[in-house]
Design an enzyme around this catalytic site. Structure first.
Site, short mmCIF file in Angstrom:
data_model
loop_
_atom_site.label_atom_id
_atom_site.label_comp_id
_atom_site.label_asym_id
_atom_site.label_seq_id
_atom_site.Cartn_x
_atom_site.Cartn_y
_atom_site.Cartn_z
N THR A 7 56.67 35.31 28.62
CA THR A 7 56.76 35.63 27.18
C THR A 7 56.85 37.29 27.06
O THR A 7 56.46 38.19 27.80
CB THR A 7 54.97 35.40 26.52
OG1 THR A 7 54.96 36.03 25.31
CG2 THR A 7 54.20 36.26 27.38
N ALA A 49 45.93 40.76 42.16
CA ALA A 49 46.37 40.54 43.76
C ALA A 49 46.63 39.18 44.13
O ALA A 49 46.32 38.36 43.56
CB ALA A 49 45.25 41.22 44.37
N ASN A 75 44.81 45.95 42.93
CA ASN A 75 43.87 45.84 43.93
C ASN A 75 44.19 45.08 45.06
O ASN A 75 43.35 44.06 45.01
CB ASN A 75 42.64 45.73 43.28
CG ASN A 75 42.14 46.65 42.36
OD1 ASN A 75 42.34 47.97 42.55
ND2 ASN A 75 41.10 46.44 41.64
N SER A 101 43.09 53.52 39.73
CA SER A 101 41.53 53.51 39.31
C SER A 101 41.53 54.05 38.14
O SER A 101 42.31 55.20 37.72
CB SER A 101 40.86 53.90 40.43
OG SER A 101 39.39 53.68 39.78
N GLY A 102 40.69 54.16 37.23
CA GLY A 102 40.08 54.74 36.09
C GLY A 102 40.22 54.22 34.71
O GLY A 102 39.79 54.86 33.83
N GLY A 103 40.50 52.95 34.69
CA GLY A 103 40.47 52.43 33.38
C GLY A 103 41.16 52.99 32.04
O GLY A 103 42.26 53.67 32.44
N LYS A 123 41.21 52.43 48.65
CA LYS A 123 41.01 52.01 47.53
C LYS A 123 40.07 50.99 47.52
O LYS A 123 38.93 50.83 46.78
CB LYS A 123 42.26 51.43 46.62
CG LYS A 123 41.92 50.76 45.38
CD LYS A 123 41.46 51.84 44.25
CE LYS A 123 40.97 51.40 42.94
NZ LYS A 123 41.46 50.15 42.50
N HIS A 126 36.65 52.45 48.41
CA HIS A 126 36.17 53.27 47.23
C HIS A 126 35.50 52.14 46.21
O HIS A 126 34.63 52.45 45.74
CB HIS A 126 37.37 53.90 46.61
CG HIS A 126 37.03 54.09 45.21
ND1 HIS A 126 37.15 53.67 44.21
CD2 HIS A 126 36.55 55.63 44.73
CE1 HIS A 126 36.85 54.27 43.13
NE2 HIS A 126 36.34 55.69 43.34
N ASN A 127 36.02 51.19 46.03
CA ASN A 127 35.66 49.99 45.11
C ASN A 127 34.47 49.57 45.62
O ASN A 127 33.59 49.06 44.76
CB ASN A 127 36.61 49.03 44.64
CG ASN A 127 37.63 49.62 43.57
OD1 ASN A 127 37.95 50.80 43.52
ND2 ASN A 127 38.32 48.77 43.06
N GLU A 130 31.69 51.62 45.04
CA GLU A 130 31.20 51.50 43.52
C GLU A 130 30.24 50.31 43.15
O GLU A 130 29.53 50.38 42.27
CB GLU A 130 32.65 51.53 42.79
CG GLU A 130 32.54 51.80 41.22
CD GLU A 130 33.88 51.73 40.61
OE1 GLU A 130 34.14 53.08 40.02
OE2 GLU A 130 34.78 50.95 40.71
N TYR A 131 30.58 49.15 44.01
CA TYR A 131 29.72 48.00 43.80
C TYR A 131 28.37 48.32 43.95
O TYR A 131 27.45 48.03 43.45
CB TYR A 131 30.20 47.07 44.60
CG TYR A 131 31.12 45.83 44.16
CD1 TYR A 131 30.97 44.64 44.19
CD2 TYR A 131 32.54 46.28 43.98
CE1 TYR A 131 31.99 43.55 43.65
CE2 TYR A 131 33.48 45.49 43.64
CZ TYR A 131 33.14 44.14 43.60
OH TYR A 131 34.30 43.21 43.04
N ARG A 227 25.81 40.15 42.48
CA ARG A 227 26.72 39.58 41.53
C ARG A 227 26.82 38.05 41.64
O ARG A 227 27.18 37.38 40.67
CB ARG A 227 28.19 40.37 41.43
CG ARG A 227 28.10 41.71 41.26
CD ARG A 227 29.43 42.36 41.17
NE ARG A 227 29.68 43.58 41.02
CZ ARG A 227 30.53 44.32 40.67
NH1 ARG A 227 31.88 43.85 40.27
NH2 ARG A 227 30.70 45.72 40.76
N ARG A 347 18.72 37.13 74.02
CA ARG A 347 20.08 36.89 74.30
C ARG A 347 20.31 36.58 75.89
O ARG A 347 20.97 35.60 76.36
CB ARG A 347 21.06 37.82 73.96
CG ARG A 347 21.07 37.99 72.39
CD ARG A 347 21.99 39.12 71.97
NE ARG A 347 23.20 38.85 72.33
CZ ARG A 347 24.33 39.38 73.06
NH1 ARG A 347 23.64 40.67 73.78
NH2 ARG A 347 25.43 39.12 73.06
#
Length: 383
Positions: A7, A49, A75, A101-103, A123, A126-127, A130-131, A227, A347
């Protein structure tokens, strides 16, 4: 199987609104888009991705020439990027993995961290970090709301105050703004949002990579599981009707002091310490190590606050997976001697996996623990 519905309505809408009066031009097809580009042709993909990236590359390659460049700004999983780099190199086309990144605000920084999948690896880490940070902030918010009974504006003010301290960060800043935000009805929006967190795989991939490299990023793993558990909303609603938490707990301490204890919980210790090692393992980047030093100092100065905040939250029945796992990591890391010696003995006893003596590191020994075995042992290695 990937299904694509082509579209151009979004292109038309964008040209008629946001891009109106600019030099931005649109195209009705990939072929038309490529024909409008100067040589060497440079194309940036910002799509989901995985299969979507593969699909668009497959469609683009016949339209490109040797020396043209494709940049994947999504990502993507770093192994996919490495594969694409190698496949396209054979065709004479350059491929760059450059996670954006950065929105809405965007970020004005960019750096080269290594070949092939290194950019998307960094990346990802980094993410993943962030989690962990986001979950820690959410647990601080939970303690403020349900232990201290703070009103939303008071919580917003607390985060604003924190952002003027060593906790200054983008996530703390936006948390304060989110807590203050009101909808068209004049009421706070946050309490109306469904408490079921989504994810797009970066935290999961970071945790998997950490396991592969033998790096215990337990905080990020707990943030991913938090999450996952939040998504079980319907089950939690049913469980809440039958499973009751502590009935007698009532906070009777100094609220201002406890708020300071929450603030003093070092929000950026374990994830940054270990992600600095994860970065180095793949991309040869040591950029996070200075943060590690600062994080260790913060923990040492405020460890009493950390223990008190966690113990109070536990007594109140507040779920704090990342607060607890970070504290557990710290308490393990500061112990010279851990009970892993018993694991090694176990063990060796059940599988002849051998062990080392404190006095002779590097020399692997097997003991006939039961008197019924022998001296034959398995080889010693870490998977």
């Amino acid at each position: 199987m990937v299904t694509h519905i082509w579209t151009v309505s979004k292109v038309d809408d964008f040209l008629a609104n946001e891009a109106k009066g600019t030099k931005v031009v649109g195209a009705q097809s990939l072929k038309e888009m490529v024909s409008k580009l100067k040589k060497p042709q440079l194309i940036i993909l910002l799509v989901k991705a995985g299969q979507a990236v593969d699909y668009f590359i497959k469609k683009l390659v016949p339209l490109l020439d040797i020396g043209d460049i494709i940049i994947d700004g999504g990502n993507s999983e770093y192994r996919d990027t490495t594969r694409q780099c190698q496949d396209l190199k054979a065709k004479g086309i350059l491929f760059v993995g450059n996670g954006v990144s950065g929105g809405e605000e965007g970020e004005s920084c960019c750096d080269w961290v290594g070949d092939e999948g290194a950019g998307h690896f960094v990346k990802m880490a980094h993410n993943g970090t962030e989690y962990g940070d986001m979950q820690l902030i959410c647990e601080a918010y939970h303690l403020m709301k349900d232990v201290l009974g703070m009103a939303q504006d008071k919580m917003a003010q607390a985060f604003e105050d924190w952002n003027k301290t060593e906790l200054d960060s983008f996530l703390i800043e936006i948390t304060a703004n989110i807590l203050k935000f009101q909808g068209a009805d004049g009421k706070h929006l946050l309490p109306k949002i469904r408490d079921s967190a989504g994810q797009k795989g970066m935290g999961k991939w970071t945790t998997i990579s950490a396991l592969e490299y033998g790096i215990p990023v337990t905080l990020i793993g707990e943030a991913v599981f938090a999450r996952c558990l939040s998504s079980l909303k319907d089950g939690r609603i049913q469980a809440s009707k039958k499973l009751k938490g502590p009935q007698k707990f009532q906070f009777d301490g100094d609220k201002k002091s406890f708020l300071e204890d929450i603030q003093n919980v070092p929000l950026h210790f374990q994830d940054r310490l270990l992600c600095s090692r994860l970065y180095a393992a793949k991309a040869g980047s040591h950029r996070c190590i200075p943060r590690k030093d600062k994080g260790c100092s913060a923990v040492e100065n405020h460890q009493d606050s950390w223990w008190w905040a966690v113990s109070t939250g536990v007594q109140a029945g507040i779920p704090m997976p990342c607060f607890v796992t970070a504290l557990s990591f710290y308490d393990k890391y500061r112990h010279e001697m851990l009970p892993a010696n018993l694991i090694q003995a176990q063990r060796d006893s059940f599988g002849a996996h051998t062990y080392e003596l404190l006095a002779k590191p590097g020399q692997f020994i097997h003991t006939n623990w039961t008197g019924h075995g022998g001296s034959v042992s398995s080889s010693s290695y870490n998977a």
